[in-house]
Design a protein around this motif. Structure first.
Motif, PDB file in Angstrom:
ATOM      1  N   VAL A  30       0.897  -1.402  -0.186  1.00 50.47           N
ATOM      2  CA  VAL A  30      -0.056   0.529   0.189  1.00 50.47           C
ATOM      3  C   VAL A  30       0.932   1.263  -0.374  1.00 50.47           C
ATOM      4  O   VAL A  30       2.301   1.628   0.888  1.00 50.47           O
ATOM      5  CB  VAL A  30      -1.198  -0.042   1.036  1.00 50.47           C
ATOM      6  CG1 VAL A  30      -1.520   1.506   1.348  1.00 50.47           C
ATOM      7  CG2 VAL A  30      -2.035  -1.008   1.214  1.00 50.47           C
ATOM      8  N   THR A  76     -11.272  -0.381   1.783  1.00 50.47           N
ATOM      9  CA  THR A  76     -11.122  -1.281   2.812  1.00 50.47           C
ATOM     10  C   THR A  76     -12.339  -1.228   4.353  1.00 50.47           C
ATOM     11  O   THR A  76     -13.652  -0.950   4.337  1.00 50.47           O
ATOM     12  CB  THR A  76      -9.961  -0.957   4.148  1.00 50.47           C
ATOM     13  OG1 THR A  76     -10.288   0.131   4.969  1.00 50.47           O
ATOM     14  CG2 THR A  76      -9.002  -0.486   2.329  1.00 50.47           C
ATOM     15  N   ASN A  78     -11.815  -1.318   7.275  1.00 48.97           N
ATOM     16  CA  ASN A  78     -11.323   0.065   8.684  1.00 48.97           C
ATOM     17  C   ASN A  78     -12.001   1.320   8.134  1.00 48.97           C
ATOM     18  O   ASN A  78     -11.452   2.347   7.093  1.00 48.97           O
ATOM     19  CB  ASN A  78     -10.079   0.004   8.368  1.00 48.97           C
ATOM     20  CG  ASN A  78      -9.130   0.630   9.716  1.00 48.97           C
ATOM     21  OD1 ASN A  78      -9.950   1.598  10.304  1.00 48.97           O
ATOM     22  ND2 ASN A  78      -7.598   0.666   9.711  1.00 48.97           N
ATOM     23  N   ASP A  81      -8.513   4.230   7.379  1.00 49.12           N
ATOM     24  CA  ASP A  81      -7.551   4.380   6.217  1.00 49.12           C
ATOM     25  C   ASP A  81      -7.796   5.643   6.008  1.00 49.12           C
ATOM     26  O   ASP A  81      -9.052   5.523   5.696  1.00 49.12           O
ATOM     27  CB  ASP A  81      -8.167   2.557   5.532  1.00 49.12           C
ATOM     28  CG  ASP A  81      -7.328   0.998   6.690  1.00 49.12           C
ATOM     29  OD1 ASP A  81      -6.730   1.604   7.307  1.00 49.12           O
ATOM     30  OD2 ASP A  81      -7.566   0.206   5.425  1.00 49.12           O
ATOM     31  N   GLY A 104      -2.517   4.767   3.724  1.00 44.94           N
ATOM     32  CA  GLY A 104      -2.618   5.321   4.828  1.00 44.94           C
ATOM     33  C   GLY A 104      -3.856   3.601   6.002  1.00 44.94           C
ATOM     34  O   GLY A 104      -4.703   4.685   5.957  1.00 44.94           O
ATOM     35  N   GLN A 105      -2.775   3.070   5.976  1.00 45.22           N
ATOM     36  CA  GLN A 105      -3.434   2.483   7.031  1.00 45.22           C
ATOM     37  C   GLN A 105      -2.954   2.600   8.205  1.00 45.22           C
ATOM     38  O   GLN A 105      -2.213   2.657   8.961  1.00 45.22           O
ATOM     39  CB  GLN A 105      -3.106   1.184   6.604  1.00 45.22           C
ATOM     40  CG  GLN A 105      -3.374   0.315   5.281  1.00 45.22           C
ATOM     41  CD  GLN A 105      -2.594  -0.735   4.582  1.00 45.22           C
ATOM     42  OE1 GLN A 105      -0.950  -1.095   5.149  1.00 45.22           O
ATOM     43  NE2 GLN A 105      -3.085  -2.356   4.734  1.00 45.22           N
ATOM     44  N   THR A 107      -4.485   3.510  12.531  1.00 45.01           N
ATOM     45  CA  THR A 107      -5.539   2.832  13.228  1.00 45.01           C
ATOM     46  C   THR A 107      -5.551   3.419  14.915  1.00 45.01           C
ATOM     47  O   THR A 107      -4.950   4.505  15.000  1.00 45.01           O
ATOM     48  CB  THR A 107      -4.856   1.247  13.811  1.00 45.01           C
ATOM     49  OG1 THR A 107      -5.965   0.655  14.753  1.00 45.01           O
ATOM     50  CG2 THR A 107      -3.260   1.165  14.182  1.00 45.01           C
ATOM     51  N   ASN A 116       0.622   4.498  11.882  1.00 43.97           N
ATOM     52  CA  ASN A 116       0.332   3.580  10.999  1.00 43.97           C
ATOM     53  C   ASN A 116       0.846   2.498  11.730  1.00 43.97           C
ATOM     54  O   ASN A 116       1.150   2.374  12.832  1.00 43.97           O
ATOM     55  CB  ASN A 116       1.064   4.110   9.515  1.00 43.97           C
ATOM     56  CG  ASN A 116       2.695   4.693   9.882  1.00 43.97           C
ATOM     57  OD1 ASN A 116       2.990   3.937  11.435  1.00 43.97           O
ATOM     58  ND2 ASN A 116       3.354   4.590  10.006  1.00 43.97           N
ATOM     59  N   ASN A 117       0.940   1.244  10.559  1.00 41.76           N
ATOM     60  CA  ASN A 117       1.565   0.274  11.209  1.00 41.76           C
ATOM     61  C   ASN A 117       2.869   0.094  12.011  1.00 41.76           C
ATOM     62  O   ASN A 117       2.955  -1.188  12.279  1.00 41.76           O
ATOM     63  CB  ASN A 117       1.574  -1.355  10.274  1.00 41.76           C
ATOM     64  CG  ASN A 117       0.689  -1.221   9.380  1.00 41.76           C
ATOM     65  OD1 ASN A 117      -0.580  -0.914   9.749  1.00 41.76           O
ATOM     66  ND2 ASN A 117       0.153  -1.448   8.002  1.00 41.76           N
ATOM     67  N   SER A 585     -12.194   4.960   4.821  1.00 38.40           N
ATOM     68  CA  SER A 585     -12.217   3.596   3.996  1.00 38.40           C
ATOM     69  C   SER A 585     -11.803   2.769   3.125  1.00 38.40           C
ATOM     70  O   SER A 585     -12.334   2.311   2.741  1.00 38.40           O
ATOM     71  CB  SER A 585     -13.754   3.320   4.759  1.00 38.40           C
ATOM     72  OG  SER A 585     -14.000   4.065   6.190  1.00 38.40           O
ATOM     73  N   SER A 586     -10.563   3.655   2.264  1.00 35.74           N
ATOM     74  CA  SER A 586     -10.131   3.365   1.098  1.00 35.74           C
ATOM     75  C   SER A 586      -8.555   2.854   1.725  1.00 35.74           C
ATOM     76  O   SER A 586      -7.648   4.268   2.863  1.00 35.74           O
ATOM     77  CB  SER A 586     -10.184   3.848   0.720  1.00 35.74           C
ATOM     78  OG  SER A 586     -11.894   4.102   0.111  1.00 35.74           O
ATOM     79  N   VAL A 587      -8.098   2.581   0.926  1.00 34.23           N
ATOM     80  CA  VAL A 587      -6.601   3.082   0.565  1.00 34.23           C
ATOM     81  C   VAL A 587      -5.787   3.025  -0.434  1.00 34.23           C
ATOM     82  O   VAL A 587      -6.871   2.622  -1.317  1.00 34.23           O
ATOM     83  CB  VAL A 587      -5.839   1.495   1.201  1.00 34.23           C
ATOM     84  CG1 VAL A 587      -5.734   1.948   2.239  1.00 34.23           C
ATOM     85  CG2 VAL A 587      -6.237   0.299   0.899  1.00 34.23           C
TER      86      VAL A 587
END
Length: 629
Positions: A30, A76, A78, A81, A104-105, A107, A116-117, A585-587
């Motif tokens: 992503v 997605t 989420n 996102d 843009g993932q 949480t 981000n992650n 809600s998209s990446v």
């Protein structure tokens, strides 16, 4: 030379293979941006000339350039996102180091920050406690505590009152009590204003008050009842005397009573009330002079004859009663005239009897108001209460031309407020159906200052109550409010010839709420949704753009850092200037063209093999020279 030329080609082809392989490896990463190798040829040259040898020296890798073209956007599940549609990078805080990314993932971490992650915190423009966005940039944080309640300080009701409604007020004349002897034998005629034919009543030949009441009730617009009452001047001593006797007759028929063991007025009263005739009742009452008497009544107006001996040895006492009649007539009756006999008593009494309103406003009786509507309001603790507005059409003032009036009553949780239990508010409308005023106030506002919020048991619930006596309440209610006072605005209410309807009804209070979800707008604003139906802005994502995007330095984790060649970032709000918008809600997928990369892989392999062939050929030529003898 051929060896060096071939070797440079091998090196360049190897780099090309590496870049192509990296693109293929990140085809599903992503926010990844594909790269391509840029080559340049090599020529030997002198300091002041282009050199005398035109043959090239091979190839050089001048650079590896990334393509920052838009990748495909996929949805997605989420809510946090985000994908950037257009130019710009997310701004990330990596422990004090600022990084930029298109991935843009996002949480929420344990501290409530949007990350981000790699646990880098997303930067944005923060909001205050009321959800107002500021220009201050910081780490975006999602507050997970409950949303505090807000008391109602303003309620706006936009209504239409049906001008076709009739005035509900009923006026009646109460006539009576009329003694049986005064109306027995009368004859009279009634006339009406609503087109009802005249009606004659003949009371001749009747023997009881009940018969007269039944006869009067047959006339349109009249309702009559009859009661017969006899007061007996007996004392406890009279009843306790040895020779006491008591006989009660209804229309000449004896009533079976057991008075053999009575010794007081109370016992005699009980014996009468225990009789088989339920229309007969007895009670001990004050005769108005301080003396108690035994009152015997027949609630249907039959004749009573009571004979008793008080035990004094004298003659028996007899009391005879023929009853009284009470009459109620509605306002459709134009008049009553005598047509035979005397007729004077009823005619005179009807003309002189006062007019009484029988259907005064009663919130429990739907027949006493034209319209009603309810809505919820909230006290300072967030408790919900039901406010009901009642509207009663009144007779038009003056000659009724060009003006109409309605009474407004207010009730909260079953208790009248704003003093409308005693005096309702008056809403006046002009000939166009537009509200002129409420109690003379052109703003159409009603200020409720006497409301005490209560619990289900009718006790004050501990929230703020009314303002102190004599305190001035201004509108609109200033923040922060300190009392239960609030404003009801009816300024947009109309009175048209259409069905009653509530066009809009809104108030600014709400109960406490828990965080139930998050939404992200196209401007990157984070909205928190609460269980009480409210939402609040928590912040806005910041985006950065650069004058020379190609000058950014990739540092892994699908992120870049600023360099001298990229220039300083221009940070702003999404969908402003040259910055792109946010897709929630998209990446953004990798922009790697996998089919193109596979073709590039074949080309890089062919180039590598060809350069290897150059070295192999040079080696064969060299070996030939060495083998010369």
């Amino acid at each position: 030379m051929a060896f060096n030329t071939g070797l440079s080609g091998l090196r360049a082809a190897a780099v090309d293979l590496d870049v192509t392989g990296n693109n293929i490896a990140n085809a599903s990463t992503v926010g990844f941006k594909s790269s391509r190798v840029q080559f340049g040829d090599l020529y030997a040259n002198g300091f002041l000339s282009g050199g005398s040898n035109p043959v090239g020296d091979g190839v050089n890798v001048q650079g590896i350039k990334q393509s920052f073209g838009q990748g495909n956007i996929s949805f997605t599940d989420n809510g946090l996102d985000m994908a950037i549609e257009g130019d710009g990078f997310f701004v990330l805080n990596n422990g004090g180091e600022t990084r930029y990314s298109r991935a843009g993932q996002f949480t929420i971490d344990k501290d409530g920050f949007v990350v981000n992650n790699q646990s880098m915190r997303v930067q944005g423009f923060t909001a205050d406690g009321d959800g107002n966005l500021s220009g201050i940039r910081g780490d975006l944080e999602i507050a997970t505590d409950n949303l505090a309640p807000r008391r109602t300080t303003n309620l706006r009701s936009d209504l239409n009152l049906d001008s076709r409604e009739s005035v509900l007020e009923s006026r009646v004349r109460d006539v009576g009590p009329l003694a049986f002897g005064d109306v027995n034998g009368e004859q009279f005629e009634m006339t009406y204003t609503d087109g009802t034919p005249a009606y004659s009543v003949d009371l001749s030949g009747l023997t009881t008050a009940r018969q007269i009441a039944d006869k009067l009730t047959t006339a349109p617009g009249l309702s009559a009842s009859a009661t017969t009452t006899a007061n007996l001047g007996l004392s406890d001593a009279d009843v306790a005397a040895a020779g006491f006797s008591f006989e009660l007759r209804v229309n000449g028929a004896p009533l079976q009573l057991d008075t053999s063991n009575v010794s007081s007025l109370e016992e005699l009263k009980a014996a009468i009330n225990d009789s088989s005739d339920t229309a007969i009742s007895a009670a001990i009452v004050d005769d108005g002079t301080g003396n108690n008497v035994l009152r015997v009544s027949h609630n249907q107006g039959e004749n009573l004859d009571i004979t008793y001996n008080d035990g004094s040895g004298g003659a028996s006492n007899t009391v005879s009663e023929t009853g009284d009649i009470n009459v109620t007539g509605d306002r459709t009756i134009a008049g009553v005239t005598a047509t035979g006999g005397s007729g004077n008593n009823f005619v005179t009494e009807y003309g002189q009897s006062p007019i009484r309103i029988t259907n005064e406003f009663n919130p429990q009786d739907q027949r006493t108001y034209n319209h009603a509507t309810s809505t919820s309001i909230f006290d300072s603790l967030g408790n919900s209460h039901e406010l009901t507005q009642f509207f009663v059409k009144e007779p038009s003032p003056g000659n009724g031309v060009g003006v109409s009036e309605w009474s407004v009553y207010l009730q909260i949780d079953g208790e009248m407020v704003a003093g409308t239990d005693a005096t309702p508010y008056t809403a006046r409308f002009d000939q166009d159906g537009t509200l002129q005023s409420i109690n003379g106030d052109a703003s159409g506002e009603i200020v409720i200052t006497d409301w005490v919020p209560k619990d289900k048991n009718g006790q004050p619930n501990g929230s703020d109550g009314p303002p102190a006596a004599g305190a001035t309440v201004v509108t609109p209610i200033p923040d922060p409010p300190t009392t239960s006072a609030f404003v009801l605005s009816l300024g947009e209410t109309t009175q048209y010839g259409a069905t009653f309807g509530v066009d809009d009804q809104r108030q600014n209070g709400y109960t406490t709420g828990r965080l139930s979800g998050l939404d992200v707008s196209s401007e990157g604003i984070l909205f928190a949704r609460y269980t009480n139906g409210q939402s609040k802005s928590l912040g806005q994502v910041a985006l950065a753009s650069f004058s020379n995007t190609d000058g950014l330095s990739a540092v892994g984790d699908t992120s870049w850092v600023e360099t001298f060649e990229s220039g300083q970032p221009v940070i702003g709000k999404p969908d402003t200037g040259t910055l792109g918008g946010i897709k929630a809600s998209s990446v953004e997928e990798s922009n790697v063209d996998l089919s193109g990369e596979l073709v590039n892989l074949i080309i890089a392999q062919r180039n590598y093999q060809a350069n290897a062939k150059t070295i192999e050929t040079s080696d064969a030529v060299t070996q030939t020279i060495i083998n010369l003898r």
